[in-house]
Every structure is written in structure tokens, then in C-alpha cells.
Design an enzyme around this catalytic site. Structure first.
Site, PDB file in Angstrom:
ATOM      1  N   CYS A  77      38.017  55.134  30.861  1.00  0.00           N
ATOM      2  CA  CYS A  77      38.815  53.951  30.523  1.00  0.00           C
ATOM      3  C   CYS A  77      39.854  53.658  31.618  1.00  0.00           C
ATOM      4  O   CYS A  77      39.481  53.249  32.710  1.00  0.00           O
ATOM      5  CB  CYS A  77      39.419  54.132  29.138  1.00  0.00           C
ATOM      6  SG  CYS A  77      39.787  52.550  28.370  1.00  0.00           S
ATOM      7  N   HIS A 176      35.719  56.284  25.576  1.00  0.00           N
ATOM      8  CA  HIS A 176      36.521  57.507  25.412  1.00  0.00           C
ATOM      9  C   HIS A 176      35.719  58.675  24.818  1.00  0.00           C
ATOM     10  O   HIS A 176      35.860  58.959  23.630  1.00  0.00           O
ATOM     11  CB  HIS A 176      37.687  57.224  24.463  1.00  0.00           C
ATOM     12  CG  HIS A 176      38.771  56.404  25.069  1.00  0.00           C
ATOM     13  ND1 HIS A 176      39.850  56.969  25.710  1.00  0.00           N
ATOM     14  CD2 HIS A 176      38.938  55.066  25.139  1.00  0.00           C
ATOM     15  CE1 HIS A 176      40.649  56.012  26.149  1.00  0.00           C
ATOM     16  NE2 HIS A 176      40.121  54.845  25.816  1.00  0.00           N
ATOM     17  N   GLU A 178      36.369  61.655  24.845  1.00  0.00           N
ATOM     18  CA  GLU A 178      37.262  62.724  24.363  1.00  0.00           C
ATOM     19  C   GLU A 178      37.694  62.477  22.923  1.00  0.00           C
ATOM     20  O   GLU A 178      38.358  63.324  22.333  1.00  0.00           O
ATOM     21  CB  GLU A 178      38.473  62.869  25.298  1.00  0.00           C
ATOM     22  CG  GLU A 178      39.577  61.831  25.133  1.00  0.00           C
ATOM     23  CD  GLU A 178      39.239  60.470  25.729  1.00  0.00           C
ATOM     24  OE1 GLU A 178      38.066  60.225  26.095  1.00  0.00           O
ATOM     25  OE2 GLU A 178      40.157  59.633  25.793  1.00  0.00           O
TER      26      GLU A 178
HETATM   27  N1  GLN Z   1      43.804  48.674  28.801  1.00  0.00           N
HETATM   28  C1  GLN Z   1      44.108  49.841  29.594  1.00  0.00           C
HETATM   29  C2  GLN Z   1      44.305  49.463  31.057  1.00  0.00           C
HETATM   30  O1  GLN Z   1      43.919  48.391  31.466  1.00  0.00           O
HETATM   31  C3  GLN Z   1      43.013  50.888  29.466  1.00  0.00           C
HETATM   32  C4  GLN Z   1      42.856  51.290  28.023  1.00  0.00           C
HETATM   33  C5  GLN Z   1      42.428  52.708  27.801  1.00  0.00           C
HETATM   34  O2  GLN Z   1      42.474  53.558  28.675  1.00  0.00           O
HETATM   35  N2  GLN Z   1      42.083  52.976  26.556  1.00  0.00           N
HETATM   36  O3  GLN Z   1      44.852  50.243  31.767  1.00  0.00           O
END
Ligand code: GLN
Length: 194
Positions: A77, A176, A178
């Protein structure tokens, strides 16, 4: 084998808990000297602008780039955003992967969702030769809007938008792993780090 988890902000404890459960030696990385002796590094989800600014503040940007030129790094992410070369706005990035990111591509936090993904690369990590769909959790997730020629697309949504990609030992996932019980991605990453 020892895996570091970047512990500046975000979901680092959750990654560490899964690796602990798998019996892997881990340590939290907050300073350049913490990278010594590691075989791989996980950059967790969180907020990529915040993590990037902390990377600058703790003088980690260049040491992390050097690390990623030789060793395995997995970004989940926000971590995937930090691995990219372009996230569509001015923020510190490692620029190690030839991918372009669209941040918050699925809308706001309340629009978070789960999706069942077909991930052929996970096949070796099932015990019976089958490869059931991977249930992925997307939280204000980024999208991999473009991937260069050296990048392997590892998973896409049904509308073919890319959500996982690999470039050598570098792995980026929009979601994610995790936060679920399914540890196939973690076991795959351990193979990449070997
Ligand atoms: N929206 C976050 C970003 O742009 C990432 C979201 C996440 O890691 N769950 O940094």
C-alpha cells in the site's frame, strides 16, 4: 535470514507478527544503521507522504535506495507508493520500481473493500498444488497505473487494473496481506529475499 520492517509509521507491527509466527528473525528499521545484516525489508502501509518525509528526516532515502538495488524490498500500500518512481505528486519516493502509481485510486477510507484475486505466483505456497483465490484487503489503496517492461504484473482486479507487481526482488502490492490470516505473500517474499 533476517527481515527488517520499516517502522517509521503505519502497520509495521502487523507484518512483524506474521513473520514472528513464521519463525523468521525480524527487526524494526528506523535508522540507516539498522539495515546492516538484513536480507530483505518490508515497507508497510500507512501514509506515504508521512513515511517519505520521515525517510528524509532520518536520512534513510539514499541507504534504502542502495539496499533495494541488491536486496529484496516489499512495499504494501503506502510502501508500494514509496517504491514507485512516480506517484503523481511531489513527495519523497525511493523510485526503485518502474511503476507509476495513482494514489487513493478507489476513493476515501469508507470506500475500502476486499477482492478475491487470482495470483499465479502464489501457487508454490499452497500445500496441495491448488491455488485458491487470494482475499485482498484494500484500504484507501493506490493503483499501479502503469508498469515498465522489466516489471511483471502479478495480480489485477477483474477490470484489469494492476494491484501487484514484481521487478526482480522488489514487490509492490496495493493491498494489505498483513491484515489477513493468509500468509502466502509473506512466504513468497521470504523466497525473494533468499
Ligand atoms: N492512502 C495512503 C497513501 O496514499 C495509502 C493507504 C494505505 O497504506 N493503506 O499514502
Amino acid at each position: 535470514m533476517k527481515i527488517g520492517i520499516l517502522a517509521l509509521q503505519g502497520a509495521f507491527i502487523e507484518h512483524q507478527a506474521i513473520l514472528d509466527r513464521l519463525g523468521v528473525d525480524t527487526s524494526q528499521v528506523r535508522l540507516p544503521q539498522h539495515l546492516a545484516g538484513l536480507d530483505g525489508l518490508i515497507i508497510p502501509g500507512g501514509e506515504s507522504t508521512t513515511i517519505g518525509k520521515l525517510m528524509v528526516a532520518f536520512r534513510l532515502l539514499e541507504p534504502l535506495r542502495e539496499f533495494g538495488r541488491e536486496k529484496a524490498i516489499w512495499g504494501t500500500c503506502a510502501g508500494a507508493i514509496l517504491l514507485s518512481k512516480d506517484a503523481g505528486r511531489d513527495q519523497p519516493l525511493l523510485g526503485l520500481m518502474d511503476i507509476t502509481i495513482q494514489r487513493n485510486a478507489f476513493g476515501r477510507q469508507v470506500e475500502s473493500f476486499e477482492a478475491a484475486l487470482d495470483v499465479p505466483a502464489l501457487k508454490p505456497f499452497n500445500s496441495n498444488g491448488s491455488n485458491p483465490p487470494y482475499q485482498a484487503v484494500f484500504i484507501r489503496a493506490p493503483l499501479i497505473a502503469a508498469a515498465g517492461p522489466g516489471v511483471e504484473v502479478c495480480a489485477s482486479l477483474p477490470d484489469s487494473r494492476i494491484v501487484a507487481a514484481r521487478q526482480g526482488k522488489l514487490l509492490a502490492t496495493s493491498f494489505h496481506p498483513e491484515l489477513t490470516e493468509d500468509d502466502r505473500f509473506h512466504r513468497w517474499f521470504l523466497e525473494l529475499a533468499k
